[in-house]
Each structure stands twice: as C-alpha cells, then as structure tokens.
Design an enzyme around this catalytic site. Structure first.
Site, PDB file in Angstrom:
ATOM      1  N   CYS A  93     -60.857 -19.962 -33.946  1.00  0.00           N
ATOM      2  CA  CYS A  93     -61.397 -19.118 -35.018  1.00  0.00           C
ATOM      3  C   CYS A  93     -62.111 -17.885 -34.447  1.00  0.00           C
ATOM      4  CB  CYS A  93     -62.285 -19.932 -35.943  1.00  0.00           C
ATOM      5  SG  CYS A  93     -62.601 -19.101 -37.529  1.00  0.00           S
ATOM      6  N   HIS A 185     -58.970 -24.532 -37.351  1.00  0.00           N
ATOM      7  CA  HIS A 185     -59.969 -25.396 -36.725  1.00  0.00           C
ATOM      8  C   HIS A 185     -59.386 -26.769 -36.369  1.00  0.00           C
ATOM      9  CE1 HIS A 185     -63.728 -23.077 -37.091  1.00  0.00           C
ATOM     10  NE2 HIS A 185     -63.097 -22.487 -38.106  1.00  0.00           N
ATOM     11  N   GLU A 187     -60.459 -28.860 -34.350  1.00  0.00           N
ATOM     12  CA  GLU A 187     -61.511 -29.850 -34.100  1.00  0.00           C
ATOM     13  C   GLU A 187     -61.907 -30.601 -35.367  1.00  0.00           C
ATOM     14  OE1 GLU A 187     -63.952 -26.483 -35.679  1.00  0.00           O
ATOM     15  OE2 GLU A 187     -62.093 -26.710 -34.535  1.00  0.00           O
TER      16      GLU A 187
END
Length: 207
Positions: A93, A185, A187
């Site tokens: 990001c 994202h 994660e």
C-alpha cells in the site's frame, strides 16, 4: 534458515505484519534506525500507513493526509541502502507509493473508489500480467483495498504487473532489482493462503 525482514517502526504498530511474516516462516525485526540495516537483515518490508509528503515527488499538497515526515525520510534512506546492496524490498500500500516515488514516479493524491468501507477493506477484482505474481494468484483475482492514493507516473525501471478494473496499478516490480510492491493488503487479506504465498515467494526470491 529463517529469513529476517526489517520494518521501520514499532512491533506494536505493525503487529499484523509481524504475524504475516511469521506465517511465511520469516521473522520481522523492528527498529528506528534508517542506516546500516541492509547488511544485517535479509529483506526490507515497507508497510501501509499515512500518505507520503507530496514534495517528495514534486507536487504541492492537494489531498494528502496523515503525513509522517520522519518515516518518509527513514524509509527512503532504507530503500537506498537495500537497493544499493541488491537486497529484496517488498512494499504494501503506502510502501508501493514510496517505492514508486523513490524511483522518480508520481502519485495521484486522491483516487475515488478504492478506500476502505466503514466495516473494513473494500474487495475488488484485479487482472495480472504474466509475472511471478500471476503464478501465485492467476490472471484474475480478488484483493482488498484501503487506499485513496495510487501510482500516476511509474518510476524508472518499474513495471506495472497488476491493475484494478478502472486501471489503477495494483502491483509493480523493478525490472532488474528484487523489488516488489502491491497496493492491496496481503497481511489482512481474507485469502490468507495467497498472503502467505506472496511473502514466501518474495523471501525465496531473495536467496
């Protein structure tokens, strides 16, 4: 051997990245040093966060917010050190945007339709060009989005390898250096297997 991944900042702030790195068999190392790290750790991870100060890519502030000047300076110095050493760098990001600016690119300061919903990340489709990323997620995939800025002009020696339906760049890589970045994202992606595979492939790339 366990790969170590350096992240500028505190483990409390980036706990989700620590868990993500661990899920792929690596170990996240946190700190506030911006020099001398490339020789100590195996890779650099630039996580999400506030906007990059627009003067870094030659613009006045038109819509940027949550600026972090100290972090900008530190992460750009880390990028210099790790790329000079040929060490792997992964951006997420904001990290993608920092990488693009580092290589001389610019950003669109406000892009509609990509910010998070009130209840969480926005999900949307992407298409992926032939690349290591396409080997992981296929030609078409669903990813999560929580950003309001995006690549405008690509930096030198960078190539876009993934796009949203409206043309926003969702992933890029360097043509020669082990530098990858995604606008989404991984994660916190619901498809956790894809997130682990992405990071695992990145760590292998650095061997």
């Amino acid at each position: 051997m366990e790969k170590t991944v350096y992240i500028w900042g505190s483990p409390e702030r980036f706990a989700n990245y620590r868990r993500w790195v661990a899920s792929a068999g690596g170990r996240a190392v946190f700190g506030d040093a911006a020099q001398g790290q490339a020789g100590r750790w195996d890779a650099l991870l630039l996580p999400g966060g506030g906007d990059l100060d627009p003067w870094r890519y030659g613009q006045k502030n038109a819509a940027s917010r949550n600026l972090e000047p100290e972090r900008d300076e530190a992460e750009l110095q880390l990028l210099r050190d790790f790329t000079d050493a040929g060490r792997p760098v992964l951006g997420v990001c904001r990290g993608l945007q920092v990488i693009n600016a580092f290589f001389g690119g610019t950003l669109a300061q406000d892009v509609p339709g990509h910010g998070a919903w009130q209840e969480g990340d926005r999900l949307h489709a992407v298409r992926t060009a032939p690349s290591p990323l396409r080997d992981l997620c296929g030609a078409a995939a669903m990813v999560n989005s929580a950003h309001h800025q995006a690549v405008n002009r690509l930096g030198g020696s960078l190539q876009a390898v993934q796009w949203a339906e409206d043309g926003v760049v969702e992933a890029l890589c360097h043509r020669r250096l082990p530098v990858w970045a995604v606008q989404w994202h991984p994660e916190r992606l619901e498809n956790r297997a894809l997130g682990r595979q992405l990071l695992g492939a990145f760590l292998e790339y650095g061997r």
